[in-house]
Structures are given as structure tokens and as C-alpha cells.
Design a protein around this motif. Structure first.
Motif, PDB file in Angstrom:
ATOM      1  N   ASP A 130      -3.152  -4.466  16.670  1.00 35.34           N
ATOM      2  CA  ASP A 130      -4.520  -4.383  17.202  1.00 35.34           C
ATOM      3  C   ASP A 130      -4.633  -3.250  18.211  1.00 35.34           C
ATOM      4  N   SER A 131      -3.602  -3.152  19.040  1.00 33.97           N
ATOM      5  CA  SER A 131      -3.659  -2.208  20.144  1.00 33.97           C
ATOM      6  C   SER A 131      -3.312  -0.785  19.707  1.00 33.97           C
ATOM      7  N   GLN A 132      -2.362  -0.664  18.773  1.00 36.09           N
ATOM      8  CA  GLN A 132      -1.780   0.653  18.508  1.00 36.09           C
ATOM      9  C   GLN A 132      -1.931   1.118  17.070  1.00 36.09           C
ATOM     10  N   CYS A 133      -2.526   0.328  16.238  1.00 39.55           N
ATOM     11  CA  CYS A 133      -2.394   0.635  14.821  1.00 39.55           C
ATOM     12  C   CYS A 133      -3.722   0.586  14.097  1.00 39.55           C
ATOM     13  N   ASN A 134      -4.768   0.952  14.779  1.00 42.21           N
ATOM     14  CA  ASN A 134      -6.043   1.079  14.090  1.00 42.21           C
ATOM     15  C   ASN A 134      -5.924   2.250  13.123  1.00 42.21           C
ATOM     16  N   GLY A 135      -6.037   1.980  11.857  1.00 43.47           N
ATOM     17  CA  GLY A 135      -5.899   3.068  10.911  1.00 43.47           C
ATOM     18  C   GLY A 135      -4.539   3.124  10.265  1.00 43.47           C
ATOM     19  N   CYS A 136      -3.763   2.090  10.451  1.00 43.34           N
ATOM     20  CA  CYS A 136      -2.458   2.052   9.805  1.00 43.34           C
ATOM     21  C   CYS A 136      -2.586   1.687   8.340  1.00 43.34           C
ATOM     22  N   GLU A 137      -1.527   1.937   7.633  1.00 43.60           N
ATOM     23  CA  GLU A 137      -1.440   1.518   6.243  1.00 43.60           C
ATOM     24  C   GLU A 137      -1.578   0.002   6.117  1.00 43.60           C
ATOM     25  N   ALA A 138      -2.083  -0.428   4.975  1.00 43.30           N
ATOM     26  CA  ALA A 138      -2.201  -1.863   4.706  1.00 43.30           C
ATOM     27  C   ALA A 138      -0.833  -2.538   4.724  1.00 43.30           C
ATOM     28  N   THR A 139       0.203  -1.755   4.473  1.00 42.40           N
ATOM     29  CA  THR A 139       1.554  -2.322   4.418  1.00 42.40           C
ATOM     30  C   THR A 139       2.362  -1.979   5.666  1.00 42.40           C
ATOM     31  N   GLN A 140       1.689  -1.885   6.814  1.00 37.80           N
ATOM     32  CA  GLN A 140       2.406  -1.495   8.024  1.00 37.80           C
ATOM     33  C   GLN A 140       3.551  -2.469   8.343  1.00 37.80           C
ATOM     34  N   ALA A 141       3.331  -3.741   8.061  1.00 37.22           N
ATOM     35  CA  ALA A 141       4.424  -4.717   8.177  1.00 37.22           C
ATOM     36  C   ALA A 141       4.550  -5.436   6.840  1.00 37.22           C
ATOM     37  N   ILE A 142       5.793  -5.703   6.460  1.00 36.02           N
ATOM     38  CA  ILE A 142       6.042  -6.468   5.235  1.00 36.02           C
ATOM     39  C   ILE A 142       6.941  -7.643   5.582  1.00 36.02           C
ATOM     40  N   GLU A 143       6.471  -8.825   5.237  1.00 35.67           N
ATOM     41  CA  GLU A 143       7.251 -10.026   5.509  1.00 35.67           C
ATOM     42  C   GLU A 143       7.598 -10.702   4.192  1.00 35.67           C
ATOM     43  N   LEU A 144       8.827 -11.135   4.071  1.00 34.56           N
ATOM     44  CA  LEU A 144       9.207 -11.869   2.870  1.00 34.56           C
ATOM     45  C   LEU A 144       9.161 -13.355   3.182  1.00 34.56           C
ATOM     46  N   ALA A 145       8.105 -14.015   2.713  1.00 33.54           N
ATOM     47  CA  ALA A 145       7.903 -15.443   2.959  1.00 33.54           C
ATOM     48  C   ALA A 145       6.735 -15.902   2.117  1.00 33.54           C
ATOM     49  N   ASN A 146       6.547 -17.219   2.071  1.00 33.58           N
ATOM     50  CA  ASN A 146       5.401 -17.755   1.346  1.00 33.58           C
ATOM     51  C   ASN A 146       4.122 -17.612   2.142  1.00 33.58           C
TER      52      ASN A 146
END
Lengths: 454, 513
Positions: free
Chosen positions: A165-181
Motif C-alpha cells: 500500500d505504502s510503496q507499491c502503487n503501480g506494482c505488477e499484479a504478481t509482486q508477491a507470490i504465495e504458495l497456499a490455498n
């Protein structure tokens, strides 16, 4: 088709005029207004910049049998059958400072051989005595606290989500990837769509087409048209209905991120390390390694290993070299060790920081069922090519009865929010001025100074 | 404010909206019937048909294995996975088949009073869960027997404070006069009654925690060979069913307390125990206001105006004594409920989405393994709420219902119903889904509408069933038409119909209600 919309592409496109942006997902749209207006430290992605792997150990890892004060008589006395010592082949890593002002001889669990290797090569640091005030011994609640970084309050958003929210306005949709349900609370944004994706396996994170004749046009292309992502005149976003627009953007986000993941998977090709173990965790880390190799536009990865709730059967038949904890640490060691080797072979080890954590440690004393009950303070591992390795940070807790909290739990001396802050500031290059936004609840200023483990 | 919607504004669209929010939607025929009832007998008649207290749950008893309560470890108790799936199936089936509002309210309570099965052990968790849900659904059904026992949020919160599931989830059994655990006291104020920043202090949390001390769980003598054997407590009353809760007076803090600025209950008694604390809390208008806010968000829209909340709160506390259905009746009659800013503006949560599909295509709840697999992917495993505050609310911002993974699944899952295709789920679920009965394709897409020339009529028919509030856009119809003609020609008209259903259910617009 815009299957792989990178930030660079976007900035290029936006220069052509605002008209294009109307069809863009929210997180890209906002960029147009925000990139110039706000000074941000957008986390680098893809071929450059830091990568963080958050390794969550679920159930409450027994820190005392992981980073072991093997010669401490309180430890050996409190754990008549669970104790691990030189006879069991613990892996000594030298003396670390304790909270009493002295030092504690410490050793790793005998299964953590790869950890010891990283320690010896200066690629792993240990933060001892990590926790938070008034520790909560419920898995549920304590995980909420670690994920939200707002201990002793009802969790609303996650610390990584607020970082975005603070630093990533305009980041890629995949800025974080989590492996989980299910997405972890840690990734949840405090407002809007978090630029992160959660999936269990890449198979499920793809469009499920049917393969009968007559379906030559792929489902994905149809979806893109129907949701207005590729449509020449229909943006697919109904700005008159805010919540509908949110869902429409979420669909765009899903479309772009599936394409990103598939592309990176393809580009990644075969892994370089040959001896990956076969555990579930190793499978997840292999996928992450593959995506990194394919230069996916991602700076934060999140992996899980569960099963640490060792109330019983922590060991079997009074043999401390058996049982659940033994197996879990073997798998953890194998998977993280292989991941580190893979990153070295990919030439990316210097770009990677691995941080392990659990929702709490376990009690000093063993219980009546050959196990340990929920406790408080724990030790965290920091691994990576640029980690100031072979060093202890924080202090080993005092094991004595009068120093324990919550009935026989170790007390903390490092607040976990300080560890998070250190990772964001020293590794992800987030300015100190953003910390008030990311951590609305903070420990006292003197306890909230970044720790130089990286 | 809160004045009833005028009769001349009643329309099929608003009837659909009412059925969506007070229940889980319905077939075009059901929606039409509700519309006609409101048209011919007045809106109040339509609302009352949904608000009337009629559901006894007699048609939805517990599964046989769960009825063996006196012997929780008997033969009928299968493995953990079977029990868990059976429970979820029971829950979804009564949501699907029970009175719509009773189901919708039960789901609200399941979220408002979130309990986690991992906090109790394998020998008791299912028993605790059934009892807990039973209580929730009785309160959701309302004052059916006209004794005032069920249907009030005030009584419900009190019941929850004695429920084994919540006593475990919030560590209440560990809280004694000498060793206070504040978990329950805090959540009582923060989650169940007053709301975050609801004007209470840390001292109030402490006082609440003290008042609820000494609530214990009676540990039955377990016949299971591996279960820890414990002696029944001497304080457990005679005849108490196994694994019940009770008060241990020796562990209770019986000193007089002060809470929310009062040292007496509204009745003038000292504040000693949990009942006294609740009297003070429920007399506080902030409690009514917070609960109205939460109900409004669930049934209506995310941001109710302050004046509206005040009005609702006064009615809820003073007129209805926290009885829920009369309050909902006022809401469902009000102009505000039918405002343009409300209709079709809510995102379906995981259960809303599935139940809307089932009611639109008139299908039964999927078999147990597929139901669990679907819920896992959608993020609605009822045994494991994401956190103590429950599941995400159905409004937009920051909503994890629609994180990329679940969104991809929402778009893919349509083919479970259109094509009985579960290949993207786990093994057992694939087989189960293939066994689903065929949908009534003739009802969904009458044969006479299936030619390419009649496509506009077909789309109208499909809009009416699947997207009654947000019809397809022209550009979407165009894309669908090309696909329809192509598949009809290459395969068959029925296959082309199925293709339409699959694509329509995958749309972002389909996620709205």
C-alpha cells in the motif's frame, strides 16, 4: 495480446497518453497518478533487485530444540527425554550472547546440516529471543499478530499488504507470490487490491479449457474479450459501480498474473540443482526457484511448512533422533538447502533473503506426552548471499523459572516487528519515513531500531 | 429515514434484490412469485413471507454419527476428514434447503462468532461444532416457539459465552480468578458487541475478563483407548452431558466490578459475573449501534450513515430488545434498502456464490468431497476461519475473497455445473462431480430458442436467470454470439448452451448481487 505487461511497458505506454489507461487494471491505473506525484521506492522485479522468501513454519516450532543451548543445565533438566546434546550429534555453531549478559553455547539440531553449512560460509544469521509483549499462546491469534504485525489487536490487514500500500502503487499484479490455498493475512492490503497472488499449484492457477473440437479459440482469449482486457471499445470497467469495478479489476489482475506466472514458468526451464528432495516443501520451493529463474516480476515469495505443533510424538520411543520434529527439520533443511544451492547456481544467491518464522516457540519444559506445549519467544533464521552470516543477533532468553512468561515460556528481547522493519529497510530499501504507515503499532523507539543482519 | 418503500416503486428487479439479500437468490419463477406477492398484496406481504418465523430445522437433523452424543468416540465417529466433510455438507444443505433468511442469518452468525476447530481436540471438536451451529441456526430461525428463548442477539451472545466451541477458541476455560486470560473479555467487547474502538478501555477488557472466569469444560470419561482419561469435575452438575461447559465457583472472580463507567447493572445489582457484564454492555447504545452497523454491512451496504445507524440502534435496543427479525423487517421494508447505490453492488462471498448458482440452476449441494474442494479453493473452509474476526466481509476494499487465486477459481468453477467438469480439483472430487445429475437444460434454454436467429431471445432468457440485475453488455453478447454459433455448428446446440452458461458464470458481473 498484453500477456506480459511489465511496469516498464506501462511507463512506456503511459507516455502515449491517458487514453490507454482506461482499460488498465486499478493497480496500473493508479500508477499514472501516483508515479509522478509520490516518491516511492518501487521494489525492483524480474532480472534485478532484492528477493525475499518468507518461510512460515506453522504450529509453533520448538526453538529450543532448533537452536539448542545444549550445555545449559536448565535446558537439560527441563527436558529429560527431549534434550539434544553432543551425544545426539548436535551441530555446534559457537557461543551467542544471552540476556543475562553472558554467553550461551549453541548448536543446531542434528538435521540442520545445510543450515550449518550456510552458517559456516557466512550466509546465515540467527536472531534469538524474538517475540512480542503479552504473548498469545493460541496458534490462531498469534499467527494473526505475526501476519498483521499488530500484536494484541484485531487484525485487519497484513504487514506485507501495507508495505505494498505504502510503496507499491503501480506494482505488477504478481509482486508477491504465495504458495497456499488461501491468501495469508500478511499479504492483505488495508485498502484495495493487493498486488499479490496465492495459489496452491501452477496447474490450478491457469484457465481450465475443455478440449473438444470446436474450441480452437482458447478460453483465455474469450475471457480477455468478455472482461474487456483486449476489447477495442469495451474497457470492462464499470466506473459507476464501485464494487463491480473492483471485481472487474480483480479479473483483469487474475488474467495478467496467470499469464506472468505461465510465462516465467516457461522461460525458467529446467532447474540447475540436481538433488532436490521430494518433500512437499521442496516441491513448493522448486516452483519458486523456477519462477525466479524465469525472471518473474516478483519480489516477495511466501512458502509454508506445517506440522510443528508437537504436543506429543515430538520424539518416538524416547529417542530424540526420531519423531515429528526430527522429520520436519529434515525436510526444512533439505528444501531450503536445495533452494540455496539452486540460487547459487542461478547466480542469484546475492539477490535472495530467506526469513523463517513460526507463530511462537514452545515451552522450556517438556510435557507428559513426550512433547512440548505452546510457548513464546523463538529464533529466526536469515539466509542469503548478502546476510551478515555466522553471527547471532538478539539475545538468547534466560531459561530460569523466574525469567519465564506465560507458564514456562521463554520471554522475548527482540520484537518481531523490528525484524520486519529491518528486512524492509535494509533489504527492500524502504525509507524509514514509511515505517509509520506500514507499522501503525510499534514497539518503543529504542526497540524499533533496524538490526544489521543484512 | 427508514420509511417504507412506496408501493409504486415495487418491481421485479427489487423483488430479485430482496431475495438475493434476505436469502440466496432463486429461479426466475421464484423471483416472479415474490414479485407478484408484493404487487398483489403489498410489499410488506413479500417481506413477511421471508421474515416470518417458520423454520424449525426438523427436516435437517444432525447426521446419524453426530447424534451419538453420549459416546462421542463410538463406532459411528469415523475419521477426522469424514466428520469434517459431513459437517460442512450438513451446513450447506440446510443453507440451501432451509428458510432462506434463516440460512442467511446463520451464515452471518458463523462469521460474527467465528470458532476454529483446531482449538479443540479431535474427540470433541465435532460435537462442539454441531452444538454451536445448532444454537446459531435456532437463533437465526427466530422466536419460532414464541417463548423468547431464540432470536435475540443478546441471548445469543450469552449462549455463545457458554458454548464449548467458543470457550475453547478464546481460551476461556483457562481463565481463572488467579490467572486471568483476557482473550474472551477482549473479543466480547471488540468483536461481539461494541466494535473496534467502541469506547471501552483496557480496564473494561480486564473487568469483563474477570467476570467470565471459572467457566470450565466438563471432561468426560473417554472410552477411547488413546484418549487422555480425566475425572469429571466435582462441580459439574448431575446429569450434565459429556463435554459440556459449567461454572467452577472456586475459580470465579466474585468481586464487584466496574465496567463502561458503571458499578451497577441497569437493574441496580452489583456487577459480578458474565450475565451482569452483558446487562451493562447491552444497555449501552454503542453495542446496538455496532451490531446494526455489522448487520447493515452484511445485508445492505458497507457505509451506513451515522443518523441511520442511530435510528436503527434505538429501535434495536429499545423497541425490539435485540430481537433480530423485527429489525430486519424494518430494513427490508425501507427505501434505503432498495436504493440504487445498494442493488447489485455487493460482492458474493463464497457461500453466496455457490448457493446462488444452486438456486439458479435448481441443483443440490455437491457431494461432500467436491463441496470441500470447492470451498477450499474459494477460501471458505468453515472449520478454519482466516482469523478470529471471521471471514472477509462481502464488500470490496482489501477483500481476500477475490485474491488472484480464488478469482481464477471462481472463473474456472462454472464448468463444474455446466459440464460436470472438476478436473481442476483433487481426485475424489473429480469423480463425484462427474456423478452430478444433469441440469434441466430445457428449462434453462428452451429448445425453440436455440437457433442462431433466436440468439437475442436466448440471451434474454439467460440474462433473466443468471444476470437479472446486471445484464450482459453489447460487446459481451457479440463475443458470446460468435462462440455460440461456432460451437453449435461444430458440436451441438446443447453444448453451445453449456458453453454460454460457463462463460456467463465466469464473468465479473456474475459475482455481484
Amino acid at each position: 495480446m498484453n500477456t506480459n505487461f511489465s511496469r516498464r511497458d506501462f511507463i512506456k505506454k503511459s507516455a502515449w497518453g491517458a487514453a490507454t489507461t482506461f482499460t488498465l487494471p486499478a493497480f496500473l491505473q493508479q500508477t499514472l497518478f501516483d508515479l509522478d506525484a509520490r516518491a516511492q521506492t518501487l521494489p525492483p522485479q524480474g532480472e534485478e533487485g532484492p528477493i525475499l522468501l518468507i518461510m512460515e513454519l506453522g504450529g509453533g516450532n520448538d526453538a529450543l530444540n532448533t537452536v539448542i543451548p545444549f550445555s545449559n543445565s536448565i535446558y537439560t533438566g527441563a527436558r529429560p527425554t527431549l534434550k539434544l546434546g553432543e551425544a545426539e550429534g548436535v551441530l555446534p555453531i559457537g557461543a551467542g550472547p544471552n540476556i543475562q549478559g553472558g554467553t550461551e553455547d549453541l548448536a543446531l539440531h542434528p538435521n540442520l546440516t545445510a543450515f550449518q553449512g550456510l552458517w559456516n560460509s557466512g550466509d546465515m544469521a540467527i536472531v534469538n529471543g524474538v517475540g512480542y509483549p503479552n504473548p498469545n499462546l493460541s496458534h490462531f491469534t498469534s499467527f494473526d499478530f505475526w501476519h498483521s504485525a499488530e500484536p494484541n489487536s484485531v487484525a485487519k490487514s497484513g504487514w506485507v499488504g501495507r508495505y505494498f500500500d505504502s510503496q507499491c502503487n503501480g506494482c505488477e499484479a504478481t509482486q508477491a507470490i504465495e504458495l497456499a490455498n488461501r491468501p495469508t493475512l500478511a499479504l492483505k492490503s488495508s485498502a484495495g487490491l493487493s498486488p499479490s497472488v496465492t495459489f496452491n499449484n501452477p496447474e490450478a492457477f491457469a484457465w481450465k479449457d475443455l478440449t473438444t473440437p470446436g474450441r480452437e479459440v482458447p478460453l483465455e482469449d474469450l475471457f480477455r474479450k468478455l472482461i474487456g482486457l483486449d476489447h477495442p471499445s469495451d474497457s470492462g470497467i464499470d466506473t459507476s459501480n464501485e464494487s463491480l469495478a473492483y471485481v472487474q479489476r480483480a479479473a483483469h489482475n487474475a488474467m495478467i498474473s496467470t499469464a506472468n506466472v505461465r510465462q516465467a514458468n516457461l522461460d525458467g526451464g529446467d532447474l540447475l540443482y540436481q538433488d532436490w528432495p521430494t518433500s512437499r516443501l521442496a516441491r513448493d520451493l522448486q516452483l519458486i526457484a523456477q519462477l525466479i529463474k524465469g525472471n518473474v516480476q516478483t519480489s516477495i515469495f511466501y512458502a509454508h511448512q506445517g506440522g510443528y505443533d508437537t504436543h506429543n510424538n515430538q520424539i518416538l520411543n524416547n529417542n530424540p533422533l526420531t519423531g515429528r520434529h526430527f522429520t520436519l527439520l529434515r525436510d526444512l533443511n533439505g528444501a531450503l538447502g536445495a533452494f540455496a544451492e539452486e540460487m547459487k547456481l542461478q547466480g542469484k544467491w546475492d539477490r535472495v533473503l530467506i526469513m523463517t518464522f513460526s507463530e511462537f516457540g514452545r515451552k522450556v519444559i517438556q510435557n507428559g506426552s513426550g512433547g512440548t506445549d505452546h510457548g513464546a519467544a523463538e529464533s529466526m533464521f536469515m539466509m542469503g548471499g548478502q546476510v551478515k552470516g555466522g553471527q547471532f543477533f538478539g539475545k538468547y532468553p534466560d531459561l530460569s523459572e523466574q525469567a519465564r512468561v506465560k507458564r514456562h515460556s521463554m520471554d522475548h528481547n527482540v520484537d518481531f516487528r523490528t525484524v520486519y522493519r529491518s528486512v524492509l529497510e535494509n533489504w527492500m530499501q524502504v525509507p524509514a519515513s514509511a515505517m509509520d504507515d506500514i507499522f501503525p503499532l510499534q514497539p518503543s523507539p529504542e526497540e524499533f531500531q533496524p538490526i544489521p543482519f543484512v | 429515514m427508514l420509511s417504507p418503500l412506496s408501493q409504486d416503486k415495487w418491481s421485479p428487479r427489487l423483488a430479485t434484490h430482496l431475495l438475493n439479500r434476505a436469502g440466496f437468490g432463486g429461479t426466475p419463477e421464484e423471483r416472479q412469485a415474490l414479485y407478484e406477492l408484493g404487487r398483489d398484496q403489498g410489499i410488506a406481504a413479500a417481506v413477511d413471507s421471508l421474515v416470518a418465523t417458520t423454520e424449525t430445522w426438523e427436516n435437517h437433523p444432525w447426521p446419524d454419527w453426530a447424534l451419538s452424543e453420549t459416546d462421542p468416540n463410538g463406532d459411528l465417529w469415523g475419521g477426522q476428514g469424514n466428520r469434517r466433510r459431513s459437517f460442512a455438507s450438513w451446513y450447506f444443505t440446510f443453507l440451501r434447503e432451509g428458510q432462506p433468511l434463516a440460512g442467511k442469518l446463520t451464515k452471518f452468525f458463523v462469521d460474527h462468532f467465528a470458532v476454529d476447530s483446531a482449538t479443540s481436540n479431535q474427540y470433541t471438536r465435532h460435537m462442539y461444532f454441531f452444538r454451536f451451529w445448532e444454537n446459531l441456526r435456532k437463533h437465526a430461525a427466530g422466536d419460532v416457539d414464541q417463548t423468547g428463548r431464540y432470536g435475540s442477539l443478546k441471548t445469543l451472545v450469552n449462549d455463545v459465552s457458554w458454548s464449548e466451541a467458543m470457550i475453547r477458541t478464546l481460551d476461556l476455560y483457562q481463565s481463572t480468578a488467579n490467572n486471568i486470560n483476557e482473550n474472551f473479555g477482549r473479543e466480547l467487547l471488540e468483536l461481539f458487541t461494541m466494535g473496534v474502538d467502541g469506547g471501552y478501555t483496557e480496564d473494561d477488557v480486564g473487568a469483563a475478563a474477570e467476570a467470565f472466569t471459572g467457566r470450565k469444560l466438563y471432561n468426560y470419561q473417554s472410552p477411547h483407548p488413546n484418549a487422555p482419561v480425566r475425572n469429571p469435575s466435582t462441580f459439574a452438575p448431575e446429569g450434565l452431558p459429556p463435554a459440556s461447559s459449567y461454572q467452577n465457583p472456586n475459580q470465579q472472580d466474585t468481586s464487584p466490578k466496574s465496567i463502561l463507567g458503571f458499578d451497577k447493572t441497569p437493574q441496580g445489582n452489583d456487577i459480578i459475573n458474565g450475565d451482569d457484564v452483558m446487562e451493562v454492555i447491552f444497555a449501552n447504545i454503542q453495542c446496538a449501534s455496532h451490531l446494526c452497523w455489522k448487520l447493515w454491512r452484511y445485508f445492505v451496504s458497507p457505509d451506513p450513515e451515522e443518523a441511520l445507524l442511530q435510528e436503527l440502534a434505538l429501535r434495536f435496543r429499545d423497541t425490539y430488545d435485540y430481537e433480530i427479525r423485527p429489525l430486519l423487517r424494518d430494513i427490508f421494508l425501507s427505501e434505503e434498502f432498495y436504493d440504487d447505490s445498494v442493488v447489485a453492488k455487493q460482492i458474493k462471498d463464497a457461500a453466496d456464490l455457490q448457493l446462488a448458482i444452486l438456486s439458479q440452476v435448481n441443483a443440490a449441494v455437491p457431494l461432500e468431497r467436491s463441496l470441500e474442494a470447492i470451498n477450499d479453493q474459494l477460501g471458505y473452509n468453515v472449520h478454519f476461519p482466516p482469523n478470529i474476526a471471521g471471514w472477509p466481509e462481502p464488500e470490496g476494499d482489501g477483500n481476500t475473497w477475490l485474491a488472484a487465486g480464488p478469482m481464477v477459481f471462481r472463473m474456472n468453477m462454472a464448468s463444474i455445473w455446466s459440464h460436470k467438469n472438476g478436473e481442476f480439483l483433487s481426485g475424489g472430487a473429480i469423480l463425484e462431480i462427474a456423478q452430478n445429475p444433469d441440469l434441466d437444460w430445457d428449462a434453462i434454454a428452451p429448445v425453440e430458442l436455440r437457433s442462431a436467429e433466436n440468439f437475442p431471445l436466448l440471451i434474454e432468457k439467460l440474462n433473466e436467470r443468471f444476470l437479472p440485475l446486471i445484464p450482459l453488455r453489447k460487446s459481451q453478447v457479440r463475443t458470446l454470439y460468435d462462440r455460440y454459433v461456432h460451437i453449435a455448428e461444430k458440436i451441438s446446440e446443447v453444448e453451445a448452451i453449456k458453453e454460454m452458461i460457463r462463460l456467463i458464470m465466469a464473468l465479473p458481473e456474475y459475482q455481484m448481487q
